[in-house]
Every structure is written in structure tokens, then in C-alpha cells.
Design an enzyme around this catalytic site. Structure first.
Site, mmCIF file in Angstrom:
data_model
loop_
_atom_site.group_PDB
_atom_site.id
_atom_site.type_symbol
_atom_site.label_atom_id
_atom_site.label_comp_id
_atom_site.label_asym_id
_atom_site.label_seq_id
_atom_site.Cartn_x
_atom_site.Cartn_y
_atom_site.Cartn_z
ATOM 1 N N THR A 49 -4.054 -0.711 -7.238
ATOM 2 C CA THR A 49 -4.845 0.467 -7.594
ATOM 3 C C THR A 49 -4.016 1.737 -7.737
ATOM 4 O OG1 THR A 49 -6.834 1.697 -6.950
ATOM 5 C CG2 THR A 49 -5.333 1.123 -5.189
ATOM 6 N N SER A 56 -10.124 -0.633 1.083
ATOM 7 C CA SER A 56 -11.203 -1.638 1.053
ATOM 8 C C SER A 56 -10.819 -2.843 0.200
ATOM 9 C CB SER A 56 -12.486 -1.025 0.471
ATOM 10 O OG SER A 56 -12.937 0.029 1.279
ATOM 11 N N ARG A 59 0.847 -1.197 0.000
ATOM 12 C CA ARG A 59 0.000 0.000 0.000
ATOM 13 C C ARG A 59 0.887 1.254 0.000
ATOM 14 N NH1 ARG A 59 -5.111 1.770 -1.151
ATOM 15 N NH2 ARG A 59 -6.156 2.790 0.558
ATOM 16 N N ASP A 79 -7.895 8.285 0.308
ATOM 17 C CA ASP A 79 -8.409 7.194 1.157
ATOM 18 C C ASP A 79 -8.181 7.468 2.644
ATOM 19 O OD1 ASP A 79 -9.700 5.613 -0.643
ATOM 20 O OD2 ASP A 79 -8.067 4.202 -0.945
ATOM 21 N N GLY A 115 -13.686 -1.460 -7.097
ATOM 22 C CA GLY A 115 -15.008 -0.937 -6.716
ATOM 23 C C GLY A 115 -15.005 -0.039 -5.499
ATOM 24 N N GLY A 116 -13.820 0.436 -5.071
ATOM 25 C CA GLY A 116 -13.788 1.339 -3.913
ATOM 26 C C GLY A 116 -14.446 0.673 -2.713
ATOM 27 N N ASN A 136 -6.185 4.224 -7.252
ATOM 28 C CA ASN A 136 -7.365 4.773 -6.593
ATOM 29 C C ASN A 136 -8.399 5.159 -7.651
ATOM 30 O OD1 ASN A 136 -9.110 5.358 -4.600
ATOM 31 N ND2 ASN A 136 -8.168 7.247 -3.933
ATOM 32 N N THR A 156 -9.831 0.326 -9.691
ATOM 33 C CA THR A 156 -8.797 -0.476 -9.049
ATOM 34 C C THR A 156 -8.784 -1.688 -9.944
ATOM 35 O OG1 THR A 156 -9.182 0.429 -6.839
ATOM 36 C CG2 THR A 156 -8.438 -1.848 -6.910
HETATM 37 N N1 GLY Z 1 -8.446 3.033 -3.311
HETATM 38 C C1 GLY Z 1 -9.452 2.097 -2.997
HETATM 39 C C2 GLY Z 1 -9.130 1.290 -1.812
HETATM 40 O O1 GLY Z 1 -7.981 1.084 -1.502
HETATM 41 O O2 GLY Z 1 -10.023 0.848 -1.136
#
Ligand code: GLY
Length: 557
Positions: A386, A440, A93, A410, A460-461, A388, A368
Site C-alpha cells: 500500500t 489492517s 511496513r 495509520d 480496503g483500509g 495508504n 491498497t
Molecule cells: N494503510 C492501510 C493499512 O495498512 O491498514
């Protein structure tokens, strides 16, 4: 077997006609957002590579053929299960830059400016993807690193024909590319993109060659570092050379839990995916879902109520575990969840305000990408990665040919202010230098009675987690094939806003009326998510589920 429950199949068939199955293969499979990338992964495995080798090659291929979300300038998570059943999860991340501050997205009046965290260089977090691929390969790869990047380099140099969907997205992003960059060295710029046009990316090919030759140093040091920092700083961003040099992926413990005969391994913090999946399935295990029927009002009511509870916890408690103390054990304990279960009214919707306060609306973008791989030996990997938003911050590194993420959105930029997915958060997800923003993303591997059963995930966020949940339940509780399960219309509730979102194929008018009568506020929305999954069939074959909402493709042999 739940898979062959005839009454559920009839219910689905009645609504959507003839049944269908995804690609079935005997040995190995890749399901990803683009056929070009899936093919690369299959070729790597046919040449003797394992699932991790294939994943590395697919990741870099997607950075070329799926620039909307595939990336060098983003981050993600990997869940890897060896054929012996050992599970490893890697967190690559993004992190907040060292010069970031808690209030960096507040204006002079102390009011949040969500645009600053969503577009342009100030939205960029320190990218983790390249480090993630290097770490995965160092620990589990078997093939020569350089060979795994070769297909991506060729596709970047020679170009590839874009699809109709890609052409549409490229047409849509033109103004933003000009607005958020201080240069025009962007191969995606151009008027009138059409299906079949060739997209060539020579700068990206050069960056990939640098990574091919120098691995981590080819991205986080030297020429690429200089280019990246120059582009970000010219556009008003905060990244420093030290941010890049000090970036590290982290091996973390998976979130592991059982649901009936199934054992789940999913991503832990800083992703909320595994924790929420565990909470929701714990609550759902108290109800006879299989007897309720696919997307009946009784079933969707329960789904909504468990989602409401889980997302309320997300907003309050979850954040980067390296920075905040998160009571994960308690949040997943039977004692806590049993108490939360008493909040569910099995007949009527509980207003979200009765669970926690707040009312919000949001605008969204949910780009993503996820891919799932099983190799001939039975090793499996699920990776969600992603930028984002679609094309991330829209900032392309000049001469580097790749987009940078807008993952800073985020974070909770101010308590109670929703991000682009409408998610609100508090202290636990506040910005701090070096901290990872809550995600997520839910790459997940599921066993059934000890054997590999499913590899699954989605973009899908905020809707990623509920998309994964429904794909699993569609197969196991409702007897759909995997392909039907990923194509089937979805619903989503995330506590706030207190709205039950649905795709048009998810509900018929009777079910809508019944849910409204139970007190739910319904709102239709455009299709979202792209679940790319693999299921092991009872005879040992692999079934692919490649989401028909995008250009996604399963390939295998
Ligand atoms: N950017 C979407 C997530 O990491 O949930």
C-alpha cells in the site's frame, strides 16, 4: 462438502441469478488488481520461476500499471507457504522517520490536524517495499533479479493503455498533484484522461533500472536517495538519508490458528489483520453459521457482534511489537475469548459504548492492493502492499517518477482522534521514531486438512479484515464459488463508529428491517475492497476470484 450445499446456492441464486465461477486453471495462477500485472506473473512462472519470483515481478509491474496503490514508495506484508507447508511472513511496513515526534500532527493549540498526516510530505513514512522485494527474492527466489524487473521497465517506458476506472481516478487527483508537489514532473498530470490513453513513465523506468542494477542500494542509496530526500524536504517532510539507509524488513512469526478443518496463516503485528481474524473466527466457531443462510439477519447480526469486539481490542491493545508490549497470547487465548463471548447478545445489538467509549465519524479512502499467487509446484504467496490512500501522500519524487506513501496516518495521531478509516487508537499505536504504524492488511493462506486451500487478501483500509473474513465464509459456510464470494455484497462494523455499513448488494429490504429491529444502525456505502484470491478445488484445480469492483484479473494455465 460445504461447497455444494444446495439450499445456500439457491438462496444466492434467488437474489442474484445465475451462478458463476472464476477462472479455473490446472497448474498455476495469479490474481491481482490489473491484467497486465497478472500476465507478468504467469509469464515468470511459465519460464520456470516460482511463486516468489512471480510475486516480485508482479509487485514491480503494479508499481507501473497501478500507480494508485502499487508502489516503490510504500510498504506491505507477505505471507509465503512453500509446497512442503513451511510458512514465512515478511513485514516490509513503513517506519516513522527518525525526526518524527508523538505530537507532530497537533497544532499550536494541541488539536490534531488530520490533514497533515494524510496529504503532503509530512505524511510520509520510510518506504519498505523495495527492501521487502529484495529480501523475499534473496531468500526464496530462483530467477535472475534483473529479469523480474524487465517487464515493469518496459511497461513504464513504452506506456500502457489505461482503463476507464484509472482515467476517472486520474481526473480526480489532478488538483492534489499540483497542491502537494513542488514540481510538475508528474506524468499523471493532464486534463481529460480517457480510457485507452497511454500512460508513459520514463522517470519511473529509470528508478526501476537503478533497482534492477543495484537492488536495495538502487533505491536506498545514491541518486535515488538524493532525489527522494530532496523531494520530501522541499515539500516540508522529515525523511533523512539515515532513515532510508537504515530501513530493514523483518521476518516475523505468522498468526496461526484453526477454524474447524481449516488452518489459517495470517499476518501478525504490526498488522492487526491476523489477530482480528483469529478472534472473530474463534467467536463465530460457536455458532452454526452454515444453517443460517447467506447474509440473513441472524448471520449478519453475529458477524457484526464479533467484529465489534475484535475492533475494540484493536484500538486498545495493538501496536508495533518492537515498541510496545502487546498481550497477543492472551488476546488469542480461549480463556480470554470465552469471556468476551459472553458479551455477545445473540438477539440484540450491543451498543459499542457498552464495550468501550467513544463516538466518531470519518472520511475514507481505501487504496491498497493485494495479489495472490500459486505456482505449479504448489508454493503460494499472498502479498498486500500500500501507499495508504489513493496515490499515497500525492507527493511524487521529482525525477524518480513514483509516489510516496501517507502511512503516518495509520498511527494514532492523538488518542481518540480517528484516522482516515475512522479507526481510533491509543498509546500502543502512538508515533515514535523508527516505529511501524498499525495496519489492517491481512494477506492470508489457509490450509484444509493440511493441504493448501486458499490464498486471500484485499485492500480496503479498516475493512480489509472483514472483507477477507466474508470471502472465506461465503465459500465455506454458504457454498458460493470463490468468484461469487468475492463479488458478493459486504458488510462492515468496526466497533466505532457504531454503524453497520453495507454495500447495496449485501442486504435486501427485509434484512435491513430485521437488523434495524435488532438495534443496529445501518448505513449504505459505496463498494469497497477488492478481494483477489485463489482456491484449490477438491479435484486439485485452482479457482480464481478476481474482484469485479475494480479491474482485477485472474490469469493462469
Ligand atoms: N494503510 C492501510 C493499512 O495498512 O491498514
Amino acid at each position: 462438502m460445504a461447497e455444494s450445499r444446495p439450499e445456500q446456492i439457491d438462496h444466492f441464486k434467488e437474489r442474484y441469478g445465475i451462478r458463476y465461477q472464476g477462472l479455473v486453471a490446472d497448474e498455476a495462477m495469479v490474481v491481482s488488481a490489473m491484467a497486465y500485472a497478472s500476465r507478468v506473473g504467469v509469464q515468470v512462472m511459465q519460464q520456470g520461476g516460482n511463486a516468489v519470483d512471480a510475486a516480485v515481478a508482479v509487485h514491480f509491474a503494479l508499481a507501473v500499471v497501478y500507480p494508485v496503490a502499487g508502489n516503490l514508495g510504500g510498504g506491505g506484508f507477505a505471507v509465503y507457504r512453500t509446497s512442503e507447508g513451511a510458512v514465512h511472513t515478511l513485514d516490509f511496513r513503513e517506519t516513522a522517520p527518525e525526526q518524527s515526534t508523538r505530537d507532530m500532527y497537533l497544532n499550536a493549540n494541541g488539536k490534531a490536524e488530520p490533514g497533515w498526516s494524510r496529504n503532503g510530505a509530512l505524511a510520509v513514512g520510510v518506504p519498505g517495499s523495495v527492501d521487502g522485494m529484495v529480501r523475499l527474492h534473496e531468500r526464496f527466489g530462483t530467477q535472475d533479479w534483473a529479469s523480474l524487473l524487465a517487464p515493469a521497465i518496459t511497461m513504464a517506458e513504452d506506456g500502457f493503455p489505461i482503463t476507464a476506472l484509472q482515467a476517472e481516478r486520474l481526473r480526480d487527483v489532478q488538483d492534489d498533484l499540483l497542491t502537494y508537489n513542488t514540481h510538475d514532473r508528474i506524468p499523471l498530470l493532464g486534463i481529460g484522461w480517457h480510457s485507452g490513453d497511454t500512460l508513459r513513465q520514463p522517470d519511473l523506468a529509470r528508478t526501476l533500472r537503478s533497482i534492477q542494477q543495484y537492488k536495495r542500494a538502487g533505491f536506498y542509496e545514491g541518486e535515488n536517495l538524493q532525489r527522494l530526500i530532496r523531494s520530501v524536504q522541499a515539500a516540508g517532510g522529515l525523511l533523512t538519508p539515515n532513515d532510508l539507509r537504515s530501513y530493514q524488513s523483518v521476518w516475523r512469526e505468522p498468526i496461526q490458528f484453526d477454524y474447524g478443518a481449516y488452518r489459517f496463516y495470517s499476518m501478525g503485528l504490526p498488522s492487526s489483520g491476523g489477530i482480528l481474524l483469529a478472534q472473530m473466527l474463534y467467536h463465530l466457531s460457536h455458532f452454526p453459521l452454515a444453517g443460517m443462510g447467506w447474509n440473513t439477519d441472524r448471520y449478519l447480526h453475529l458477524l457484526t457482534e464479533v467484529e465489534r469486539l475484535a475492533y475494540a481490542d484493536r484500538a486498545k491493545y495493538l501496536g508495533d511489537p518492537d515498541f510496545v508490549a502487546v498481550p497477543v497470547d492472551t488476546l488469542l487465548s480461549a480463556a480470554y475469548l470465552d469471556e468476551r463471548l459472553t458479551l455477545i447478545d445473540t438477539q440484540r445489538a450491543t451498543p459499542s459504548e457498552a464495550i468501550e467509549a467513544g463516538t466518531i465519524e470519518w472520511q475514507e479512502s481505501e487504496e491498497t492492493t493485494h495479489f495472490s499467487i500459486v505456482d505449479p509446484a504448489g508454493n503460494a504467496i499472498a502479498i498486500t502492499t500500500t501507499l495508504n490512500s489513493r496515490y499515497g501522500s500525492k507527493v511524487m519524487v521529482e525525477g524518480g517518477g513514483y509516489f510516496l506513501n501517507n502511512e503516518m496516518d495509520d498511527f494514532s495521531i492523538q488518542p481518540g482522534v480517528p484516522n482516515q478509516f475512522g479507526l481510533i487508537g491509543g498509546e500502543a499505536n502512538a508515533i515514535a521514531p523508527g516505529k511501524r504504524m498499525l495496519s489492517s492488511m491481512t494477506p492470508t493462506i489457509i490450509e484444509k486438512e493440511g493441504d493448501l486451500y486458499m490464498v486471500v487478501g484485499s485492500p480496503g483500509g479498516s475493512k480489509i479484515i472483514t472483507s477477507v473474513l466474508q470471502a472465506f465464509l461465503n465459500v465455506t459456510a454458504h457454498g458460493l464459488s470463490l468468484q461469487e464470494a468475492v463479488n458478493a455484497g459486504r458488510v462492515h462494523h468496526q466497533w466505532q463508529p457504531d454503524i453497520l455499513y453495507f454495500e447495496d448488494t449485501a442486504l435486501d429490504s427485509l434484512t435491513m428491517a430485521q437488523l434495524t429491529a435488532r438495534g443496529h444502525t445501518l448505513r449504505e456505502r459505496s463498494p469497497y475492497g477488492a478481494v483477489d484470491a485463489i482456491r484449490i478445488l477438491p479435484n486439485g484445480q485452482l479457482e480464481g476470484g478476481a474482484d469485479f469492483r475494480g479491474d482485477d484479473a485472474a490469469m493462469g494455465w
